[in-house]
Scaffold this motif. Structure first.
Motif, PDB file in Angstrom:
ATOM      1  N   SER A  92     -10.104   5.653   1.317  1.00 43.72           N
ATOM      2  CA  SER A  92     -11.562   6.326   1.539  1.00 43.72           C
ATOM      3  C   SER A  92     -11.330   7.105   3.087  1.00 43.72           C
ATOM      4  O   SER A  92     -11.981   8.037   3.400  1.00 43.72           O
ATOM      5  CB  SER A  92     -12.406   5.094   1.683  1.00 43.72           C
ATOM      6  N   SER A  93     -10.420   6.421   4.057  1.00 42.12           N
ATOM      7  CA  SER A  93     -10.408   7.047   5.277  1.00 42.12           C
ATOM      8  C   SER A  93      -9.381   8.267   5.169  1.00 42.12           C
ATOM      9  O   SER A  93      -9.662   9.399   5.930  1.00 42.12           O
ATOM     10  CB  SER A  93      -9.438   6.015   6.109  1.00 42.12           C
ATOM     11  N   LEU A  94      -8.542   8.438   4.001  1.00 45.88           N
ATOM     12  CA  LEU A  94      -7.864   9.547   3.933  1.00 45.88           C
ATOM     13  C   LEU A  94      -8.727  10.731   3.559  1.00 45.88           C
ATOM     14  O   LEU A  94      -8.585  11.827   3.746  1.00 45.88           O
ATOM     15  CB  LEU A  94      -6.626   9.314   3.003  1.00 45.88           C
ATOM     16  N   GLY A 150      -9.114   5.703  -4.234  1.00 42.96           N
ATOM     17  CA  GLY A 150      -9.952   4.640  -3.411  1.00 42.96           C
ATOM     18  C   GLY A 150     -10.922   4.043  -4.260  1.00 42.96           C
ATOM     19  O   GLY A 150     -11.505   3.066  -4.121  1.00 42.96           O
ATOM     20  N   ARG A 185      -6.298  -7.556  -0.122  1.00 41.72           N
ATOM     21  CA  ARG A 185      -5.446  -6.402   0.220  1.00 41.72           C
ATOM     22  C   ARG A 185      -5.853  -4.931  -0.746  1.00 41.72           C
ATOM     23  O   ARG A 185      -5.930  -3.980  -0.218  1.00 41.72           O
ATOM     24  CB  ARG A 185      -4.100  -6.669  -0.144  1.00 41.72           C
ATOM     25  N   GLU A 231     -10.238   0.868   1.463  1.00 41.43           N
ATOM     26  CA  GLU A 231     -10.563   1.579   2.640  1.00 41.43           C
ATOM     27  C   GLU A 231      -9.817   2.619   3.259  1.00 41.43           C
ATOM     28  O   GLU A 231     -10.238   3.507   3.791  1.00 41.43           O
ATOM     29  CB  GLU A 231     -11.107   0.469   3.640  1.00 41.43           C
ATOM     30  N   ARG A 232      -8.442   2.254   2.989  1.00 46.58           N
ATOM     31  CA  ARG A 232      -7.308   3.248   3.468  1.00 46.58           C
ATOM     32  C   ARG A 232      -7.587   4.607   2.833  1.00 46.58           C
ATOM     33  O   ARG A 232      -7.535   5.579   3.365  1.00 46.58           O
ATOM     34  CB  ARG A 232      -6.050   2.748   3.484  1.00 46.58           C
ATOM     35  N   PHE A 271       0.825  -1.286  -0.005  1.00 45.23           N
ATOM     36  CA  PHE A 271       0.147  -0.123  -0.046  1.00 45.23           C
ATOM     37  C   PHE A 271       0.720   1.235  -0.031  1.00 45.23           C
ATOM     38  O   PHE A 271       0.577   2.040  -0.498  1.00 45.23           O
ATOM     39  CB  PHE A 271      -0.958   0.187   1.402  1.00 45.23           C
ATOM     40  N   ARG A 272       1.862   1.213   0.677  1.00 42.79           N
ATOM     41  CA  ARG A 272       2.858   2.424   1.077  1.00 42.79           C
ATOM     42  C   ARG A 272       3.148   2.791  -0.613  1.00 42.79           C
ATOM     43  O   ARG A 272       3.297   4.080  -0.787  1.00 42.79           O
ATOM     44  CB  ARG A 272       4.124   2.052   1.493  1.00 42.79           C
ATOM     45  N   LYS A 293      -8.659  -3.487   1.499  1.00 42.74           N
ATOM     46  CA  LYS A 293      -8.085  -3.042   2.565  1.00 42.74           C
ATOM     47  C   LYS A 293      -7.343  -1.511   2.093  1.00 42.74           C
ATOM     48  O   LYS A 293      -7.525  -0.359   2.682  1.00 42.74           O
ATOM     49  CB  LYS A 293      -6.899  -3.731   3.286  1.00 42.74           C
ATOM     50  N   ALA A 294      -6.776  -1.624   0.826  1.00 43.82           N
ATOM     51  CA  ALA A 294      -6.139  -0.085   0.304  1.00 43.82           C
ATOM     52  C   ALA A 294      -7.425   0.645  -0.019  1.00 43.82           C
ATOM     53  O   ALA A 294      -7.124   1.889   0.250  1.00 43.82           O
ATOM     54  CB  ALA A 294      -5.409  -0.487  -0.947  1.00 43.82           C
TER      55      ALA A 294
END
Length: 228
Positions: free
Chosen positions: A107-109, A158, A98, A104-105, A35-36, A101-102
């Motif tokens: 979306s969180s950002l 996202g 994965r 969702e991350r 993800f990074r 999960k990416a």
């Protein structure tokens, strides 16, 4: 020579074979999906937008954000699907998890950016009402514009991965409930895609998806009678 060997298969664009694309867009790290690495283009966008805001280059900032959004949207959508196209079913399931999960991350950002913009506006307003204008209108607008231009590509990154996951799940359903009925060819006469039909309805899948995921019948038998 068998019938299968006589079929010429459509080749992917050289763009997807570039090491930078595999590393950058599809998220390949030393240990696989990372993800990074997906954050690298967004960090670059953030730096460019900061420079544009510092020099009051609003139109340049809009262009940078628009180009990044378009590129990350298109490349991210197809890149996510290609990341998933591996021969091992277990690995495919892991990659899809994965991806979720990416997304969702991302979306969180995006939600975090919205909260930050609201916080800046509310803080500025409260300071003005208390007689302590720390942020003038111009500064507040500049901060809000910066946040919007930076996080638009984040939001799109996202969103397109969620769309890619939806397409992946559609392909999984088609694989289990359809059969190939017709080949589609490109201008060079190579097999580009396969039309599938069945209980799940009708759809079109690329030749890579058809062969890697194990649709039936085998590619050389598509459109032929069972006894042929």
């Amino acid at each position: 020579m068998t019938d299968f060997e006589e079929l010429s298969l459509h080749r992917d664009s050289c763009f997807w074979q570039l090491s930078l694309v595999k590393w950058w867009i599809q998220g390949h790290g030393r240990d696989g999906y990372s993800f990074r690495l997906l954050l690298v283009p967004l960090v670059l966008v953030c730096g460019l937008e900061f420079v544009c805001v510092m020099f009051d280059a609003l139109y340049s900032g809009i262009i940078v954000s628009a180009v990044a959004t378009l590129f990350l949207g298109i490349a991210g959508y197809y890149g996510a699907q290609r990341e998933w196209l591996v021969t091992s079913a277990t690995t495919r399931a892991l990659v899809k998890a994965r991806m979720k999960k990416a997304s969702e991350r991302f979306s969180s950002l995006g939600v975090g950016a919205t909260v930050l913009a609201i916080f800046v506006a509310a803080t500025s307003l409260s300071l003005v009402m208390s007689g302590q204008p720390m942020l003038d209108s111009v500064s507040k607008d500049a901060v809000s514009i910066f946040i919007a231009l930076v996080f638009l590509p984040v939001y799109v990154s996202g969103a397109v991965r969620k769309l890619a996951i939806a397409r992946i799940e559609e392909l999984e359903a088609l694989r289990n409930a359809t059969v190939g009925t017709k080949l589609k060819f490109d201008r060079a006469g190579a097999v580009r895609a396969v039309v599938v039909r069945g209980a799940a309805g009708k759809g079109t899948v690329s030749v890579t998806q058809y062969t890697v995921l194990g649709f039936s019948p085998p590619l050389e038998q598509v459109g032929r009678e069972p006894h042929a």
